[in-house]
Motif scaffolding. Sequence first.
Motif, PDB file in Angstrom:
ATOM      1  N   ASP A  21       0.853  -1.187   0.000  1.00 59.17           N
ATOM      2  CA  ASP A  21       0.000   0.000   0.000  1.00 59.17           C
ATOM      3  C   ASP A  21       0.893   1.243   0.000  1.00 59.17           C
ATOM      4  O   ASP A  21       2.116   1.146  -0.129  1.00 59.17           O
ATOM      5  N   GLY A  22       0.304   2.394   0.173  1.00 62.57           N
ATOM      6  CA  GLY A  22       1.030   3.660   0.148  1.00 62.57           C
ATOM      7  C   GLY A  22       2.099   3.758   1.228  1.00 62.57           C
ATOM      8  O   GLY A  22       3.167   4.336   1.000  1.00 62.57           O
ATOM      9  N   THR A  23       1.825   3.206   2.399  1.00 57.22           N
ATOM     10  CA  THR A  23       2.821   3.226   3.482  1.00 57.22           C
ATOM     11  C   THR A  23       4.046   2.406   3.085  1.00 57.22           C
ATOM     12  O   THR A  23       5.186   2.826   3.315  1.00 57.22           O
ATOM     13  N   ASP A  24       3.819   1.225   2.490  1.00 61.17           N
ATOM     14  CA  ASP A  24       4.933   0.386   2.048  1.00 61.17           C
ATOM     15  C   ASP A  24       5.782   1.114   1.010  1.00 61.17           C
ATOM     16  O   ASP A  24       7.017   1.102   1.080  1.00 61.17           O
ATOM     17  N   ALA A  26       6.085   4.342   0.614  1.00 55.68           N
ATOM     18  CA  ALA A  26       6.802   5.440   1.266  1.00 55.68           C
ATOM     19  C   ALA A  26       8.029   4.925   2.018  1.00 55.68           C
ATOM     20  O   ALA A  26       9.111   5.518   1.945  1.00 55.68           O
ATOM     21  N   VAL A  27       7.891   3.808   2.729  1.00 51.03           N
ATOM     22  CA  VAL A  27       9.019   3.227   3.472  1.00 51.03           C
ATOM     23  C   VAL A  27      10.114   2.795   2.497  1.00 51.03           C
ATOM     24  O   VAL A  27      11.303   3.070   2.711  1.00 51.03           O
ATOM     25  N   LEU A  28       9.729   2.117   1.426  1.00 47.89           N
ATOM     26  CA  LEU A  28      10.717   1.665   0.436  1.00 47.89           C
ATOM     27  C   LEU A  28      11.385   2.849  -0.258  1.00 47.89           C
ATOM     28  O   LEU A  28      12.585   2.815  -0.557  1.00 47.89           O
ATOM     29  N   SER A  29      10.644   3.918  -0.485  1.00 41.69           N
ATOM     30  CA  SER A  29      11.207   5.112  -1.100  1.00 41.69           C
ATOM     31  C   SER A  29      12.257   5.749  -0.187  1.00 41.69           C
ATOM     32  O   SER A  29      13.335   6.134  -0.641  1.00 41.69           O
ATOM     33  N   ARG A  30      11.948   5.834   1.099  1.00 42.88           N
ATOM     34  CA  ARG A  30      12.917   6.390   2.061  1.00 42.88           C
ATOM     35  C   ARG A  30      14.142   5.494   2.158  1.00 42.88           C
ATOM     36  O   ARG A  30      15.274   5.975   2.228  1.00 42.88           O
ATOM     37  N   LEU A  31      13.930   4.187   2.159  1.00 47.58           N
ATOM     38  CA  LEU A  31      15.044   3.237   2.216  1.00 47.58           C
ATOM     39  C   LEU A  31      15.940   3.402   0.985  1.00 47.58           C
ATOM     40  O   LEU A  31      17.174   3.395   1.100  1.00 47.58           O
ATOM     41  N   ALA A  32      15.352   3.590  -0.183  1.00 47.39           N
ATOM     42  CA  ALA A  32      16.125   3.792  -1.412  1.00 47.39           C
ATOM     43  C   ALA A  32      16.985   5.045  -1.318  1.00 47.39           C
ATOM     44  O   ALA A  32      18.145   5.055  -1.744  1.00 47.39           O
ATOM     45  N   ARG A  33      16.423   6.130  -0.739  1.00 49.58           N
ATOM     46  CA  ARG A  33      17.199   7.367  -0.588  1.00 49.58           C
ATOM     47  C   ARG A  33      18.375   7.161   0.365  1.00 49.58           C
ATOM     48  O   ARG A  33      19.475   7.669   0.124  1.00 49.58           O
ATOM     49  N   VAL A  34      18.164   6.412   1.439  1.00 48.93           N
ATOM     50  CA  VAL A  34      19.251   6.139   2.396  1.00 48.93           C
ATOM     51  C   VAL A  34      20.349   5.317   1.727  1.00 48.93           C
ATOM     52  O   VAL A  34      21.537   5.629   1.838  1.00 48.93           O
ATOM     53  N   VAL A  35      19.962   4.269   1.021  1.00 46.76           N
ATOM     54  CA  VAL A  35      20.949   3.422   0.344  1.00 46.76           C
ATOM     55  C   VAL A  35      21.711   4.230  -0.699  1.00 46.76           C
ATOM     56  O   VAL A  35      22.933   4.113  -0.819  1.00 46.76           O
TER      57      VAL A  35
END
Length: 175
Positions: A21-24, A26-35
Amino acid sequence: MDMNWTDDPMHDVPGADQPMDGTDVAVLSRLARVVTAIDPVPDGLVERSLFAMTLAGLEAEVMELQLIEAPVGSVRGEAPPLEARTITFTHERLTVMIALSAADDGEHVRVDGWVAPAGDGVVVELRQPGGTRATTTDDDGRFVFESVDRGQASLLVRPAEGEDAPAVTTPVVEL
């Protein structure tokens, strides 16, 4: 230790069996930015990968990399100053040896090479993402490429005119 589905850490995560869903997202998007911030893709990796795949698709026989004598350097860092190194490629029909050294300007590489068995007129192409340069061997099988850009490269060796044999290519190496 064998792990079964009940030992899976995701087994007890609420919603793990639900669609994203949208929360997932958003979390994956933030994780991608960190990586990306911590361990970015090296500059030119996409171009080098495409270049390597293009070379792999050539309809030429491929030589085997025999020996590399090179200074130790970082994979992701800046290239170390080039010290002389020798690379030998072998194939059932021929052997190619190249000696790499820093060019006079310090920015480029000089490639001195030899094809054995020796013969005049063997065409040697130096292939890099930026283009291809060609030369022919002398009677001793010697060839030279001066002021070559650092980076990924391979050689394509074509028999002398009149010889009926397929071209042979080397694996991609870092100059």
